[in-house]
Design an enzyme around this catalytic site. Structure first.
Site, PDB file in Angstrom:
ATOM      1  N   GLU A  32       0.532  -1.314  -0.207  1.00 26.70           N
ATOM      2  CA  GLU A  32       0.136  -0.146  -0.088  1.00 26.70           C
ATOM      3  C   GLU A  32       1.121   1.577  -0.215  1.00 26.70           C
ATOM      4  O   GLU A  32       2.229   1.474   0.862  1.00 26.70           O
ATOM      5  CB  GLU A  32      -0.987  -0.205   1.305  1.00 26.70           C
ATOM      6  CG  GLU A  32      -1.952   1.538   0.921  1.00 26.70           C
ATOM      7  CD  GLU A  32      -3.123   1.177   2.600  1.00 26.70           C
ATOM      8  OE1 GLU A  32      -4.001   2.616   1.811  1.00 26.70           O
ATOM      9  OE2 GLU A  32      -2.610   0.222   3.572  1.00 26.70           O
ATOM     10  N   ARG A 257       6.714 -12.794   9.201  1.00 26.35           N
ATOM     11  CA  ARG A 257       7.096 -11.907   8.748  1.00 26.35           C
ATOM     12  C   ARG A 257       8.917 -11.148   9.279  1.00 26.35           C
ATOM     13  O   ARG A 257       8.970 -12.344  10.781  1.00 26.35           O
ATOM     14  CB  ARG A 257       6.043 -10.605   9.396  1.00 26.35           C
ATOM     15  CG  ARG A 257       6.149 -10.431  10.244  1.00 26.35           C
ATOM     16  CD  ARG A 257       4.692  -9.148  10.579  1.00 26.35           C
ATOM     17  NE  ARG A 257       4.558  -9.122  12.628  1.00 26.35           N
ATOM     18  CZ  ARG A 257       4.313  -7.971  12.808  1.00 26.35           C
ATOM     19  NH1 ARG A 257       3.170  -7.368  11.734  1.00 26.35           N
ATOM     20  NH2 ARG A 257       3.668  -7.664  13.501  1.00 26.35           N
ATOM     21  N   LYS A 267       4.622   0.320   9.726  1.00 30.55           N
ATOM     22  CA  LYS A 267       4.505   2.138   9.814  1.00 30.55           C
ATOM     23  C   LYS A 267       3.727   2.828  10.187  1.00 30.55           C
ATOM     24  O   LYS A 267       4.069   4.021  11.042  1.00 30.55           O
ATOM     25  CB  LYS A 267       3.713   1.676   8.046  1.00 30.55           C
ATOM     26  CG  LYS A 267       4.185   0.859   7.073  1.00 30.55           C
ATOM     27  CD  LYS A 267       3.396   1.417   5.974  1.00 30.55           C
ATOM     28  CE  LYS A 267       3.794   0.708   4.661  1.00 30.55           C
ATOM     29  NZ  LYS A 267       2.832   0.571   3.480  1.00 30.55           N
TER      30      LYS A 267
END
Length: 553
Positions: A32, A257, A267
């Site tokens: 994104e 992850r 983020k």
């Protein structure tokens, strides 16, 4: 390109090709564009591109731009730059917003099939009606609107007749499902906001969980690889593919992850560090962003080697951040010139060396890579050494300079401390030494031994330089992200000593360095020329990694 590290995703692909379930491999990296990529994204990039490369497949770069309030062209461009810098070329470049019309049509199809409805509940009410992990949800009073009414309302949503939050489109699945994601999830919300790609054409936007499977299917993605937090979303992913009657049937596969000790990957948190001035931007060399690592001097080769060594697993455990440093050292040690830099200078006058004389000494550029050749180093009566390489009253086993002691100057001569000059406050400002001309490096001198070797820079031709030394930005050994309300505030763990700025000198052959040039400074570590702060007058050197680590692979 072959990367034969065994991993379970690779095994799935091999089986799919062998059984004929798939006749090709298409992966995608779908960020994104709402921030800069970090080292965790690098893992996803490398996994997706490497797997496609290995099986002669394709990888698309796709921007999941379904939220106009958070997304920006600046982030799109930075992401493209990061992927290229890591060494990859995408096969197709796509935007989720390219498919908005197709997604709208698929949503209309769901309404016609009785599989979606327009809901007037507020976001808080929807949350309240959804139930808990132990209690089933409650159906919305608007759940049984007719197909005709839903089609009319959805079209009016598109035309902009309703305000933000007034209505949403929801899937009609199962409000008592043990998987909360299947309790009539929201598919579309109203957002009167200008989109970076489509402008003001749309005021309704699809939710990620609806858009993502459709995007994958349109692009004929075979293996949709994502991180473990999307595992609970997989049934919804498959539901969307089936009920929207997509021809292509991608398979979602989740992996653990990357978490690093002393590093935040969220983020939201990284954005907070930038917004509140803890760092000087997304590319601050202390940031775990790819642009920050690039500016600091990390190499794409080191990052790729690090990720490949980690392999692919289902686990989410934290990796010691020193492991990444190890791969940087391994990559740089045979590549970069070695040189001398004095970070905290102390003037030394060699009183018995002829005044006005400068001689040139020869040294290998990199002893581990003899093909790099040699460099010339000036030597004269005045030099700079490190302040820490002199002590007036040293402890035992201190082998550097102190009154009456002799050391070797790297690539040069033995010098002996004879006198100490102090200012009015008693601070040492200069030391006087003598040298022994018989002890020149490379002449085979065997007369006596000294225990200490120190580095130096000739004073009259020394090039001023700024050195930026870094420690981890966050002091948090376990590397786990804490997102719950009562967890510690991560800003309390920001390291106040994460940046130290020193002014010193480098050898004169460094006067024409360029941004991103990298060097190993004797005894200090690997450094890279900062591309933003360096000027024609003074280069700024970022510490990439120190020379040694306690980390064992």
């Amino acid at each position: 390109m072959e990367h034969n590290t065994s991993n379970f995703i690779r095994d799935i692909i091999i089986e799919d090709l062998k059984t004929g379930k798939r006749d090709k491999v298409i992966t995608r990296f779908p960020p994104e564009p709402n921030g800069y990529l970090h080292i965790g994204h690098a893992k996803s990039i490398i996994i997706n591109f490497d797997l496609a490369d290995e099986f002669n497949g394709k990888t698309n770069l796709r921007f999941d731009d379904t939220n106009p309030l958070k997304e920006d062209t600046e982030f799109v461009e930075s992401i493209k730059e990061d992927v290229k810098w890591l060494g990859y070329e995408w096969d197709g470049l796509f935007f989720a917003s390219d498919y908005f019309e197709e997604m709208y049509n698929r949503a209309v199809l769901l309404i016609k099939k009785g599989k979606a409805y327009v809901d007037d509940l507020t976001a808080d009410e929807i949350r309240e009606y959804r139930g808990t992990l132990t209690e089933p949800g409650k159906e919305s009073p608007y759940r049984n609107r007719s197909v005709e009414e839903n089609l009319d309302l959805f079209e009016r949503m598109r035309k902009g007749e309703f305000g933000n939050g007034e209505k949403v489109l929801r899937a009609k699945i199962d409000m008592s499902s043990p998987n909360i994601n299947l309790r009539d999830p929201v598919l579309y919300r109203i957002s009167h906001a200008t989109h970076h790609n489509t402008g003001d054409k749309w005021c309704i936007y699809p939710m990620y969980s609806f858009a993502h499977p459709i995007e994958d299917a349109i692009e004929d993605v075979t293996h949709s690889i994502c991180t473990l937090e999307f595992e609970d979303q997989r049934p919804l992913y498959n539901w969307v593919i089936e009920e929207c009657e997509m021809e292509s049937k991608p398979q979602q596969i989740e992996f653990g992850r990357l978490n690093l000790t002393n590093t935040v990957m969220s983020k939201r948190k990284l954005k907070q560090l930038v917004a509140e001035g803890y760092v000087d931007g997304w590319d601050d060399p202390r940031m775990p962003t790819i642009s920050g690592l690039r500016r600091r001097g990390f190499t794409p080769e080191a990052i790729r080697a690090f990720v490949r060594e980690l392999g692919v697993s289902k686990g989410d455990g934290a990796v010691d951040s020193r492991m990444l440093d190890h791969f940087v050292r391994e990559d740089l040690k045979l590549k970069v010139p070695r040189t001398m830099g004095v970070l905290r200078p102390l003037k030394v006058v060699i009183t018995n060396y002829p005044e006005g004389q400068v001689e040139m000494l020869e040294a290998e550029i990199n002893p581990e890579a003899p093909e790099m050749g040699t460099r010339q180093i000036p030597f004269s009566r005045e030099i700079y050494i490190e302040q820490e390489d002199f002590m007036e009253n040293p402890p035992s086993k201190y082998f550097r300079l102190f009154p009456g002691n002799e050391v070797r100057l790297k690539h040069a001569y033995f010098i002996k401390c004879e006198d100490v000059i102090k200012d009015a406050d008693g601070n040492v400002v200069e030391i006087h030494c003598t040298y022994d001309p018989e002890t020149k490096s490379g002449t085979g001198f065997t007369g006596r031994k000294v225990k200490g070797t120190i580095h130096w820079v000739e004073a009259t031709q020394a090039v001023p330089a700024e050195f930026r030394l870094y420690e981890p930005l966050i002091i948090d050994e376990d590397g786990e992200e804490k997102e719950d309300e009562d967890s510690k505030n991560f800003l309390d763990y920001v390291n106040p000593n994460s940046l130290q700025i020193l002014n010193g000198f480098v050898e004169p052959n460094m006067k024409d360095v360029k941004p991103y040039d990298k060097f190993q400074f004797f005894r200090h570590g690997y450094f890279s020329v900062d591309p933003k702060l360096s000027t024609g007058e003074k280069a700024v050197y970022n510490l990439i990694v120190e020379l040694k680590s306690s980390f064992k692979l």
